[in-house]
Scaffold this active site. Structure first.
Site, PDB file in Angstrom:
ATOM      1  N   GLN A 112      -5.934   6.519 -15.820  1.00  0.00           N
ATOM      2  CA  GLN A 112      -5.124   6.244 -17.068  1.00  0.00           C
ATOM      3  C   GLN A 112      -3.586   6.616 -16.921  1.00  0.00           C
ATOM      4  O   GLN A 112      -2.833   6.290 -17.965  1.00  0.00           O
ATOM      5  CB  GLN A 112      -5.808   6.873 -18.135  1.00  0.00           C
ATOM      6  N   ASN A 113      -3.210   7.193 -15.774  1.00  0.00           N
ATOM      7  CA  ASN A 113      -1.817   7.485 -15.675  1.00  0.00           C
ATOM      8  C   ASN A 113      -1.031   6.549 -15.186  1.00  0.00           C
ATOM      9  O   ASN A 113      -1.148   5.652 -14.468  1.00  0.00           O
ATOM     10  CB  ASN A 113      -1.700   8.934 -14.742  1.00  0.00           C
ATOM     11  N   ASP A 137       2.176   7.516 -13.735  1.00  0.00           N
ATOM     12  CA  ASP A 137       3.119   8.408 -13.049  1.00  0.00           C
ATOM     13  C   ASP A 137       3.327   7.943 -11.494  1.00  0.00           C
ATOM     14  O   ASP A 137       4.190   8.667 -10.672  1.00  0.00           O
ATOM     15  CB  ASP A 137       3.106   9.612 -13.437  1.00  0.00           C
ATOM     16  N   HIS A 153      -3.038   1.594 -17.113  1.00  0.00           N
ATOM     17  CA  HIS A 153      -1.881   1.495 -17.938  1.00  0.00           C
ATOM     18  C   HIS A 153      -0.602   1.137 -17.152  1.00  0.00           C
ATOM     19  O   HIS A 153       0.477   1.204 -17.639  1.00  0.00           O
ATOM     20  CB  HIS A 153      -1.955   2.806 -18.692  1.00  0.00           C
ATOM     21  N   CYS A 195      12.703 -13.645 -16.827  1.00  0.00           N
ATOM     22  CA  CYS A 195      12.795 -14.617 -15.409  1.00  0.00           C
ATOM     23  C   CYS A 195      11.380 -14.182 -14.439  1.00  0.00           C
ATOM     24  O   CYS A 195      11.352 -14.812 -13.597  1.00  0.00           O
ATOM     25  CB  CYS A 195      14.269 -14.462 -14.947  1.00  0.00           C
ATOM     26  N   CYS A 241      18.297  -6.858 -15.811  1.00  0.00           N
ATOM     27  CA  CYS A 241      18.035  -7.921 -14.538  1.00  0.00           C
ATOM     28  C   CYS A 241      19.423  -8.648 -14.189  1.00  0.00           C
ATOM     29  O   CYS A 241      20.236  -8.763 -14.956  1.00  0.00           O
ATOM     30  CB  CYS A 241      16.914  -8.691 -15.295  1.00  0.00           C
ATOM     31  N   CYS A 300      19.601 -11.354 -14.517  1.00  0.00           N
ATOM     32  CA  CYS A 300      19.865 -12.595 -15.287  1.00  0.00           C
ATOM     33  C   CYS A 300      20.649 -12.453 -16.858  1.00  0.00           C
ATOM     34  O   CYS A 300      20.731 -12.891 -17.720  1.00  0.00           O
ATOM     35  CB  CYS A 300      18.521 -13.401 -15.598  1.00  0.00           C
ATOM     36  N   THR A 308      -9.225  14.671 -17.772  1.00  0.00           N
ATOM     37  CA  THR A 308      -9.379  13.865 -18.913  1.00  0.00           C
ATOM     38  C   THR A 308     -10.676  13.982 -19.654  1.00  0.00           C
ATOM     39  O   THR A 308     -11.799  14.198 -19.282  1.00  0.00           O
ATOM     40  CB  THR A 308      -9.408  12.304 -18.508  1.00  0.00           C
TER      41      THR A 308
END
Length: 251
Positions: free
Chosen positions: A103-104, A106, A121, A132, A149, A151, A189
């Site tokens: 669920q991390n 990192d 996640h 874009c 970005c 753009c 967890t």
């Protein structure tokens, strides 16, 4: 003091398992300096998730959301894999752990040597332009106050915001693996957030041995956990790896 017999029992179960999975959460990364976002010193104590962590908030005011994201990025940039991440990478290397469901966001499992990581996640190590579709690594944009970005649009980290769906392939693969697992490690967890909370019960119904490593007992400990290893993950995981190597050594 952790009972050595429990470590040996867990190692035996994993050594004889043809498919072992791990489900990990914020607790495995706290020793690396990343507080649980929901904890008293976590991000949500300072930033209301409804204002800073929804996809609609990002789309409507990305500059505001980046106030929170900059703090998150600073935490992640300084973090290094700890002994629990490295130990799980070693478990995969010796063939005792087939996949990690985390669920991390990192990237510490990958930095610790794990190759098969299913991310519920997303991962903050890359960014995408919602306009874009261009993608950049975090390193490419290091030093930019608000990553932008080519753009001209503001980039979004490749993490799942509230209001976004968890990747379908991650869900499908994790459910499939959990239904085939013979052993499941639950590490750092309490498994109360959906849909990760379904993984232990799916594995248990399929006959898997559920091995939980947490500092405190959880609702799992009182219901479906078979072996509860109480303690700090950076202390327990290396002990388990050592026991696994002994269990698999030629006799």
């Amino acid at each position: 003091m952790l009972d050595e017999r429990l470590i040996k029992h867990a190692a035996k179960e994993i050594a004889h398992s043809k498919l072992t999975l791990a489900l990990t959460g914020a607790g495995i990364s706290v020793p690396s300096g990343i507080p649980d976002f929901r904890s008293a010193d976590g991000l949500w104590a300072r930033y209301d998730p409804a204002e800073y962590a929804t996809i609609s908030a990002f789309r409507s005011n990305p500059l505001k959301v980046w106030e929170m994201l900059r703090e998150m990025e600073d935490l992640l940039r300084r973090a290094q894999p700890n002994l629990a991440h490295l130990g799980m990478g070693e478990m995969e290397r010796i063939g005792c752990l087939q996949s990690i469901i985390t669920q991390n966001i990192d990237n510490l499992h990958q930095a610790g040597g794990s190759r098969d990581v299913i991310e519920y996640h997303g991962n903050a190590a890359s960014l995408t332009c919602l306009a874009c579709g261009r993608r950049f690594s975090r390193k490419e944009k290091e030093g930019e106050y608000t990553p932008t970005c080519l753009c001209g649009n503001i980039l979004k980290p490749d993490v799942i915001f509230f209001g976004e769906a968890i990747p379908e392939d991650a869900l499908n693969r994790s459910f499939h693996l959990a239904s085939s697992a013979q052993a499941l490690l639950v590490v750092g967890t309490s498994a109360v957030v959906s849909p990760a909370n379904t993984i232990p019960s799916i594995a248990k119904r399929s006959g898997a041995c559920v091995i939980e490593i947490n500092q405190e007992r959880t609702h799992l400990s009182e219901s479906i956990t078979d072996i509860f290893l109480e303690g700090d993950v950076v202390a327990v995981v290396p002990l388990l790896v050592d026991a696994l190597k002994k269990e698999r050594a030629p006799r």
